[in-house]
Design an enzyme around this catalytic site. Structure first.
Site, PDB file in Angstrom:
ATOM      1  N   ILE A 131       0.869  -1.170   0.000  1.00 48.23           N
ATOM      2  CA  ILE A 131       0.000   0.000   0.000  1.00 48.23           C
ATOM      3  C   ILE A 131       0.911   1.227   0.000  1.00 48.23           C
ATOM      4  O   ILE A 131       2.056   1.155   0.455  1.00 48.23           O
ATOM      5  CB  ILE A 131      -0.985   0.026   1.190  1.00 48.23           C
ATOM      6  CG1 ILE A 131      -0.258  -0.087   2.533  1.00 48.23           C
ATOM      7  CG2 ILE A 131      -2.018  -1.065   1.043  1.00 48.23           C
ATOM      8  CD1 ILE A 131      -1.191  -0.053   3.727  1.00 48.23           C
ATOM      9  N   ASP A 132       0.420   2.319  -0.529  1.00 54.13           N
ATOM     10  CA  ASP A 132       1.239   3.506  -0.692  1.00 54.13           C
ATOM     11  C   ASP A 132       1.746   4.026   0.650  1.00 54.13           C
ATOM     12  O   ASP A 132       1.146   3.784   1.705  1.00 54.13           O
ATOM     13  CB  ASP A 132       0.446   4.615  -1.383  1.00 54.13           C
ATOM     14  CG  ASP A 132       0.003   4.234  -2.778  1.00 54.13           C
ATOM     15  OD1 ASP A 132       0.715   3.441  -3.419  1.00 54.13           O
ATOM     16  OD2 ASP A 132      -1.056   4.721  -3.216  1.00 54.13           O
ATOM     17  N   LYS A 133       2.830   4.773   0.600  1.00 59.93           N
ATOM     18  CA  LYS A 133       3.420   5.359   1.802  1.00 59.93           C
ATOM     19  C   LYS A 133       2.387   6.101   2.636  1.00 59.93           C
ATOM     20  O   LYS A 133       2.317   5.924   3.857  1.00 59.93           O
ATOM     21  CB  LYS A 133       4.548   6.312   1.401  1.00 59.93           C
ATOM     22  CG  LYS A 133       5.120   7.125   2.551  1.00 59.93           C
ATOM     23  CD  LYS A 133       6.087   8.180   2.053  1.00 59.93           C
ATOM     24  CE  LYS A 133       6.532   9.095   3.187  1.00 59.93           C
ATOM     25  NZ  LYS A 133       7.406  10.196   2.720  1.00 59.93           N
TER      26      LYS A 133
END
Length: 304
Positions: A131-133
């Protein structure tokens, strides 16, 4: 590497990032600062305006080898056994080391917390999805090679349950919907993904859970897991995720990134065959924003 300017124009750093698809403008600027770029046999600077016929020579620096090292840090472990570990990743944490993020990642923390059996990947041990930062929420990580194969196969077969909560711009005319639109790199901005005709198959289902003034809370369920999928799909239907620095408008909700949370994760245990499902509440800033929106407090401001 030798390049010849034909029809290109503008600053050298920008032109390099356009002519070299794998190079960002910031990378080009760093090369220029290190005198690794010449124009017509003379060391060049970033602001140089290229001219037709210019001969550019780029000396690419040797890549810095990356390897994740154990790093003790607090981790929100939701579930763990000998085969798999489920972690609630906080917003702002990168999943695994990469150029620009060599340490302080989830993988660094996992290496200090546990061991991985038969997995030789030095950068992404056990990682089967990301999942994105600036997205918070649940990730499943394999602790053995056999478990990694099983979890990856489930993702490919689309048998996993992955539900997200998102605060998005605008109100809806419908309460549910499906976005079936292929995704690929944006032809206009290489940092972005976009709906493109020759992109990879991508499907997102959504359900409107609550409506506020100018915003809505939605649940998004993934059939596929493409890069930035929910962020791009919601922007595509004109309901971008609030706070998104790439896909939302300038007037949005303040915060440290997009209001997107991987709330529910379900999968079949690689060895026992049991069906496992986990749900975690959004982080405090997300929950407080919902309270403010419910109370009609106007939080919208220009954030960039």
């Amino acid at each position: 590497m030798k390049l010849t300017i034909t029809t290109q124009s503008g600053r050298l750093d920008k032109v390099l990032s356009t002519m070299l698809p794998d190079v960002t403008r910031s990378q080009a600027q760093k090369w220029l600062e290190r005198d690794l770029v010449t124009v017509n046999d003379a060391v060049a600077v970033a602001k140089y305006k290229v001219q037709p016929g210019d001969m550019i020579v780029v000396t690419r620096p040797a890549p810095t080898p990356l390897a994740a090292v154990p790093e003790a840090m607090p981790l929100a472990i939701v579930y763990e056994d000998d085969a798999v570990i489920v972690v609630n990743k906080p917003q702002g944490m990168v999943v695994h080391p990469a150029p620009g993020h060599p340490d302080h990642t989830l993988v660094n923390g996992l290496l200090a917390h546990t061991t991985f059996s038969g997995i030789n990947d030095v950068l992404r041990p056990g990682i089967v999805h990301r999942i994105d930062k600036d997205t918070s929420g649940l990730l499943m990580v394999a602790k053995t090679a056999q478990a990694q194969v099983s979890l990856a196969a489930q993702l490919k077969a689309k048998t996993n349950l992955r539900e997200y909560l998102a605060i998005v711009h605008g109100n809806f005319n419908e309460t549910t919907g499906t976005i079936d639109a292929p995704l690929g790199r944006s032809p206009k901005d290489r940092k972005k993904q976009a709906v493109v005709a020759n992109g990879r198959h991508a499907v997102t289902h959504f359900q409107v859970l609550a409506t506020y003034n100018h915003y809505s809370l939605v649940k998004c369920v993934l059939d596929t897991g493409r890069t930035h999928q929910i962020r791009v799909h919601m922007a595509y239907i004109h309901h971008p995720v609030a706070g998104d620095p790439l896909y939302a408008p300038a007037r949005t909700l303040p915060g440290a990134g997009q209001y997107l949370h991987a709330a529910t994760l379900g999968f079949t245990h690689p060895f026992s065959g049991a069906t496992l499902a986990f749900t975690v509440a959004p982080p405090a800033n997300f929950a407080q924003m919902l309270i403010d929106l419910q109370q009609g407090i106007d939080k919208t401001r220009v954030v960039r």
